[in-house]
Design an enzyme around this catalytic site. Structure first.
Site, PDB file in Angstrom:
ATOM      1  N   GLU A   1       2.739 -15.470  22.302  1.00 56.02           N
ATOM      2  CA  GLU A   1       2.927 -15.866  23.719  1.00 56.02           C
ATOM      3  C   GLU A   1       2.451 -17.277  24.036  1.00 56.02           C
ATOM      4  OE1 GLU A   1       1.087 -12.738  26.054  1.00 56.02           O
ATOM      5  OE2 GLU A   1       2.588 -11.282  25.428  1.00 56.02           O
TER       6      GLU A   1
ATOM      7  N   ASN B   1       5.449 -14.616  17.867  1.00 53.26           N
ATOM      8  CA  ASN B   1       5.808 -13.441  18.668  1.00 53.26           C
ATOM      9  C   ASN B   1       5.753 -13.790  20.157  1.00 53.26           C
ATOM     10  OD1 ASN B   1       6.251 -10.467  18.568  1.00 53.26           O
ATOM     11  ND2 ASN B   1       4.292 -10.344  19.651  1.00 53.26           N
TER      12      ASN B   1
ATOM     13  N   HIS C   1       9.930  -6.139  26.016  1.00 47.21           N
ATOM     14  CA  HIS C   1       9.494  -5.267  27.115  1.00 47.21           C
ATOM     15  C   HIS C   1      10.534  -5.401  28.227  1.00 47.21           C
ATOM     16  CE1 HIS C   1       5.599  -4.562  25.292  1.00 47.21           C
ATOM     17  NE2 HIS C   1       5.409  -5.847  25.150  1.00 47.21           N
TER      18      HIS C   1
ATOM     19  N   GLU D   1       7.675  -4.936  20.159  1.00 44.32           N
ATOM     20  CA  GLU D   1       6.901  -4.189  21.168  1.00 44.32           C
ATOM     21  C   GLU D   1       7.832  -3.497  22.150  1.00 44.32           C
ATOM     22  OE1 GLU D   1       3.866  -6.641  23.010  1.00 44.32           O
ATOM     23  OE2 GLU D   1       3.434  -7.686  21.139  1.00 44.32           O
TER      24      GLU D   1
ATOM     25  N   ASP E   1       9.758  -1.500  24.712  1.00 39.11           N
ATOM     26  CA  ASP E   1       9.723  -0.417  25.696  1.00 39.11           C
ATOM     27  C   ASP E   1      10.699  -0.774  26.807  1.00 39.11           C
ATOM     28  OD1 ASP E   1       8.092  -2.273  27.134  1.00 39.11           O
ATOM     29  OD2 ASP E   1       6.266  -1.112  26.800  1.00 39.11           O
TER      30      ASP E   1
HETATM   31  C1  XIL Z   1      -1.315  -4.663  25.618  1.00 36.05           C
HETATM   32  C2  XIL Z   1      -1.893  -3.293  25.253  1.00 36.05           C
HETATM   33  O1  XIL Z   1      -0.822  -2.381  25.118  1.00 36.05           O
HETATM   34  C3  XIL Z   1      -2.861  -2.831  26.303  1.00 36.05           C
HETATM   35  O2  XIL Z   1      -3.537  -1.649  25.878  1.00 36.05           O
HETATM   36  C4  XIL Z   1      -3.890  -3.923  26.600  1.00 36.05           C
HETATM   37  O3  XIL Z   1      -4.696  -3.514  27.677  1.00 36.05           O
HETATM   38  C5  XIL Z   1      -3.215  -5.239  26.929  1.00 36.05           C
HETATM   39  O4  XIL Z   1      -2.345  -5.585  25.876  1.00 36.05           O
HETATM   40  N1  XIL Z   1       2.137  -8.292  24.777  1.00 36.05           N
HETATM   41  C6  XIL Z   1       1.400  -8.127  23.623  1.00 36.05           C
HETATM   42  C7  XIL Z   1       0.552  -6.930  23.453  1.00 36.05           C
HETATM   43  O5  XIL Z   1       1.543  -8.927  22.690  1.00 36.05           O
HETATM   44  O6  XIL Z   1      -0.609  -7.200  22.708  1.00 36.05           O
HETATM   45  C8  XIL Z   1       0.172  -6.343  24.792  1.00 36.05           C
HETATM   46  O7  XIL Z   1      -0.534  -5.123  24.544  1.00 36.05           O
HETATM   47  C9  XIL Z   1       1.381  -6.121  25.649  1.00 36.05           C
HETATM   48  C10 XIL Z   1       2.086  -7.425  25.928  1.00 36.05           C
END
Ligand code: XIL
Length: 302
Positions: free
Chosen positions: A127, A169, A206, A235, A237
């Site tokens: 990020e 990422n 996401h 990641e 969802d």
């Molecule tokens: C999130 C986790 O799922 C949570 O449990 C935590 O509180 C915050 O981080 N991008 C990412 C992940 O790269 O590491 C994040 O994970 C979600 C967004």
């Protein structure tokens, strides 16, 4: 195949999930995770606030717990994440300049070194680009150490573990038309042209009604792959429910399968009740561990 991992293996890909060490004692959770997934990401346990709570004092207890659960069940691990503006320990948040640069590189070296030989791919930098139309780097204490902090992190990671694939990422890099996507693409292209060690790009993916699966998602994955890197959905969802959620998941899987260098898909949690999102039902299993329509559409698309 009759499970996500078996179906994905049919095309040489993996299907993964994020695991929280604290949930492994829940038999429903660990049972589903063991049955369905063959790539594991630690949801929080390998981040800097967990692994280096005090400067140069490392704590790998929970990260190792996830690694050993994965290894004992025959699964590979994606390392997440070495350098990130968020989830930094307090001491790091308070640092700047050359001392922060050194501390960041030491963190990369020590953590990648601890897990040397055991990690399929590391999210070396997470990020680092701003949202919106600027195409700029995200402002952070790390960015303020100099624009070359990202390549410095990748070089340190390669030195510490030459066997791990090294990934950049990010999120909101799914739509080929977005300035953020173009900015990451330009960086990866530059790294490849100058020999900076980078092997893969992770698309967090996401998705929700504000940022749905873009129609050009496959184009984005293919264009990055054409730079000579693997791409992974890291990641996943998707907010929603029922058939509309199921068809969005199906489109993501189809996009990955259409790109030969898309090597795998990871969903960010097991059951809806395990999700980091405070509300909604974004995952493939409901809170009781039952397979959702989204699960079936993913399985059928693999
Ligand atoms: C999130 C986790 O799922 C949570 O449990 C935590 O509180 C915050 O981080 N991008 C990412 C992940 O790269 O590491 C994040 O994970 C979600 C967004």
């Amino acid at each position: 195949g009759s499970t996500l991992q078996a179906a994905a293996s049919g095309s040489g890909r993996y299907f993964g999930t994020a695991i929280a060490a604290s949930r492994l004692s829940d038999g429903t959770y660990s049972g589903i995770a063991n049955r369905e997934f063959n790539m594991i990401t630690a949801e929080n346990e390998m981040k800097a606030d967990a692994t280096e709570p005090n400067q140069n004092q490392f704590n790998f207890t929970n990260g190792d717990r996830i690694l050993s659960w994965a290894q004992s069940n025959g699964k590979r691990v994606r390392g997440h994440a070495l350098a990130w503006y968020s989830q930094q320990p307090g001491w790091m948040q308070n640092m700047s300049g050359s001392s922060l640069r050194s501390a960041m590189l030491n963190h990369v070296t020590q953590v990648a070194g601890h897990y040397k030989g055991k990690i399929y791919a590391w999210d070396v930098v997470n990020e680092a680009f701003a949202d919106g139309s600027s195409g700029a780097r995200r402002d952070s204490n790390l960015q303020r150490t100099g624009n070359d902090w990202i390549e410095a992190a990748f070089k340190a990671a390669r030195s510490a573990d030459s066997g791990a694939k090294l990934c950049y990422n990010d999120y909101n890099t799914d739509n080929w038309s977005d300035a953020k996507t173009q900015a990451v693409y330009t960086m990866v292209k530059d790294f490849k042209s100058r020999g900076v060690p980078i092997d893969c790009v992770g698309f967090q993916s996401h998705f929700n009604s504000q940022s749905p699966v873009p129609s050009n998602y496959q184009t984005t994955l293919q264009n990055f792959a054409n730079l000579g890197v693997d791409v992974q959905i890291t990641e996943l969802d998707i907010e929603g429910s029922g058939s509309s959620q199921a068809s969005s998941y199906q489109r993501v899987v189809q996009a990955c399968l259409a790109v030969s260098r898309c090597t795998g898909i990871t969903v960010w949690g097991v059951r809806d009740s395990d999700s980091w999102r405070s509300s909604g039902t974004p995952l493939l299993f409901d809170g009781s561990g039952n397979k959702k329509a989204a699960y079936t559409s993913v399985l059928n698309a693999l």
